[in-house]
Design a protein around this motif. Sequence first.
Motif, mmCIF file in Angstrom:
data_model
loop_
_atom_site.group_PDB
_atom_site.id
_atom_site.type_symbol
_atom_site.label_atom_id
_atom_site.label_comp_id
_atom_site.label_asym_id
_atom_site.label_seq_id
_atom_site.Cartn_x
_atom_site.Cartn_y
_atom_site.Cartn_z
ATOM 1 N N ASP A 5 -36.161 -32.487 31.680
ATOM 2 C CA ASP A 5 -37.526 -33.630 31.525
ATOM 3 C C ASP A 5 -38.287 -33.535 30.363
ATOM 4 O O ASP A 5 -38.516 -34.569 29.630
ATOM 5 C CB ASP A 5 -38.321 -33.186 33.008
ATOM 6 C CG ASP A 5 -39.050 -34.486 33.337
ATOM 7 O OD1 ASP A 5 -38.583 -35.696 32.704
ATOM 8 O OD2 ASP A 5 -39.697 -34.542 34.108
ATOM 9 N N ILE A 8 -35.797 -34.726 27.045
ATOM 10 C CA ILE A 8 -34.965 -35.737 26.817
ATOM 11 C C ILE A 8 -35.265 -36.666 25.579
ATOM 12 O O ILE A 8 -36.250 -36.977 25.062
ATOM 13 C CB ILE A 8 -35.192 -36.545 27.901
ATOM 14 C CG1 ILE A 8 -34.946 -35.865 29.320
ATOM 15 C CG2 ILE A 8 -34.354 -38.015 28.032
ATOM 16 C CD1 ILE A 8 -35.010 -36.637 30.494
ATOM 17 N N GLN A 10 -33.500 -39.848 23.841
ATOM 18 C CA GLN A 10 -32.336 -40.871 24.116
ATOM 19 C C GLN A 10 -31.661 -41.219 22.861
ATOM 20 O O GLN A 10 -30.398 -41.292 23.022
ATOM 21 C CB GLN A 10 -33.193 -42.079 24.380
ATOM 22 C CG GLN A 10 -33.804 -42.485 25.565
ATOM 23 C CD GLN A 10 -32.724 -42.171 26.767
ATOM 24 O OE1 GLN A 10 -31.507 -42.606 26.386
ATOM 25 N NE2 GLN A 10 -32.763 -41.676 27.941
ATOM 26 N N CYS A 57 -28.343 -37.152 42.646
ATOM 27 C CA CYS A 57 -27.802 -37.349 41.323
ATOM 28 C C CYS A 57 -27.299 -38.945 41.246
ATOM 29 O O CYS A 57 -26.863 -39.540 42.429
ATOM 30 C CB CYS A 57 -26.798 -36.342 41.177
ATOM 31 S SG CYS A 57 -27.361 -34.792 41.095
ATOM 32 N N GLU A 60 -24.655 -42.952 35.033
ATOM 33 C CA GLU A 60 -24.752 -44.007 34.260
ATOM 34 C C GLU A 60 -23.303 -44.157 33.313
ATOM 35 O O GLU A 60 -23.241 -43.306 32.786
ATOM 36 C CB GLU A 60 -25.909 -43.725 33.542
ATOM 37 C CG GLU A 60 -26.196 -45.001 32.529
ATOM 38 C CD GLU A 60 -27.483 -44.649 31.860
ATOM 39 O OE1 GLU A 60 -27.689 -45.502 30.812
ATOM 40 O OE2 GLU A 60 -28.112 -43.974 31.939
ATOM 41 N N HIS A 69 -27.543 -38.210 36.095
ATOM 42 C CA HIS A 69 -28.962 -38.166 36.104
ATOM 43 C C HIS A 69 -29.308 -37.421 37.256
ATOM 44 O O HIS A 69 -28.700 -37.648 38.453
ATOM 45 C CB HIS A 69 -29.551 -39.703 36.476
ATOM 46 C CG HIS A 69 -29.492 -40.501 35.116
ATOM 47 N ND1 HIS A 69 -30.755 -40.524 34.453
ATOM 48 C CD2 HIS A 69 -28.445 -41.140 34.636
ATOM 49 C CE1 HIS A 69 -30.426 -41.457 33.335
ATOM 50 N NE2 HIS A 69 -29.209 -41.850 33.561
ATOM 51 N N SER A 70 -30.109 -36.408 37.248
ATOM 52 C CA SER A 70 -30.227 -35.536 38.452
ATOM 53 C C SER A 70 -31.824 -35.412 38.488
ATOM 54 O O SER A 70 -32.619 -35.519 37.319
ATOM 55 C CB SER A 70 -30.052 -33.994 38.095
ATOM 56 O OG SER A 70 -30.283 -33.131 38.954
ATOM 57 N N ASN A 71 -32.256 -35.436 39.650
ATOM 58 C CA ASN A 71 -33.930 -35.430 40.072
ATOM 59 C C ASN A 71 -33.989 -34.611 41.314
ATOM 60 O O ASN A 71 -33.239 -34.615 42.112
ATOM 61 C CB ASN A 71 -34.194 -36.697 40.147
ATOM 62 C CG ASN A 71 -35.727 -36.924 40.423
ATOM 63 O OD1 ASN A 71 -36.519 -35.947 40.523
ATOM 64 N ND2 ASN A 71 -36.317 -38.016 40.413
ATOM 65 N N ARG A 76 -36.605 -34.242 36.239
ATOM 66 C CA ARG A 76 -35.460 -34.857 35.836
ATOM 67 C C ARG A 76 -34.449 -34.015 34.950
ATOM 68 O O ARG A 76 -34.833 -33.193 34.175
ATOM 69 C CB ARG A 76 -35.643 -36.129 35.016
ATOM 70 C CG ARG A 76 -36.226 -37.136 35.779
ATOM 71 C CD ARG A 76 -36.228 -38.678 35.097
ATOM 72 N NE ARG A 76 -36.570 -38.539 33.755
ATOM 73 C CZ ARG A 76 -36.115 -39.420 32.727
ATOM 74 N NH1 ARG A 76 -35.335 -40.416 33.187
ATOM 75 N NH2 ARG A 76 -36.470 -39.130 31.644
ATOM 76 N N THR A 77 -33.202 -34.162 35.012
ATOM 77 C CA THR A 77 -32.052 -33.240 34.110
ATOM 78 C C THR A 77 -31.091 -34.624 33.839
ATOM 79 O O THR A 77 -30.576 -35.116 34.592
ATOM 80 C CB THR A 77 -31.634 -32.214 34.843
ATOM 81 O OG1 THR A 77 -32.806 -31.548 35.442
ATOM 82 C CG2 THR A 77 -30.770 -31.597 33.859
ATOM 83 N N LEU A 78 -30.760 -34.416 32.759
ATOM 84 C CA LEU A 78 -29.621 -35.325 32.079
ATOM 85 C C LEU A 78 -28.502 -34.472 31.647
ATOM 86 O O LEU A 78 -28.599 -33.549 30.794
ATOM 87 C CB LEU A 78 -30.134 -36.182 31.126
ATOM 88 C CG LEU A 78 -31.179 -37.315 31.603
ATOM 89 C CD1 LEU A 78 -31.457 -38.211 30.442
ATOM 90 C CD2 LEU A 78 -30.740 -38.200 32.757
#
Length: 179
Positions: A5, A8, A10, A57, A60, A69-71, A76-78
């Motif tokens: 989180d 991140i 982008q 999860c 995308e 995407h995990s929550n 949040r974890t990507l």
Amino acid sequence: MIFTDKHIDQRKIDRLLGKPISVDFKRPVAIGSPGLFLKSFIDKTGKTDSIAANSKCNFEKRENGLLLHSNINNQRTLIPIHKAEIVKVELIRGTENIEPIPLFPMWILLKMGVSVLYARYFRIYVSEYSIDEMKLKIKTTDHDMDFIANGYLFEKQLDFFKECNLGNKLKIKPAPNKT
């Protein structure tokens, strides 16, 4: 590489996987997968970063791969997954139990030749139709991940992964036999 989180970035994700797929209204396709729950996560790289089990999860679609995407607990974890890193994607359908009651709407629709995928929404009693959870197993060069989701979402998951153009890396398995 796992982005948490606080970290991140982008621009870094865009460099790794390209831009997100945009929506084409003339030929609409899913750009994100339906929701999944993570059941196991194995990191083959030996790093300490991980994703907690039972986290919500979804995937995308990106130009050069998938972004997981995990929550869980608003953390949040990507995880970027490049197409070249994907070894196998295995989609396993849940076991269906179809027992329509004669002269009820679901039974009538099935007798008329309507697909069970549509007729199942016209059941009166829960016992007429049920489907077990579907499973999704993804093996990459860095991670092994197992997910589960509601069995009703199997067709949507299948459509999403077919649109990812994974070729022979995508394996679809029928429901296991009941014993």
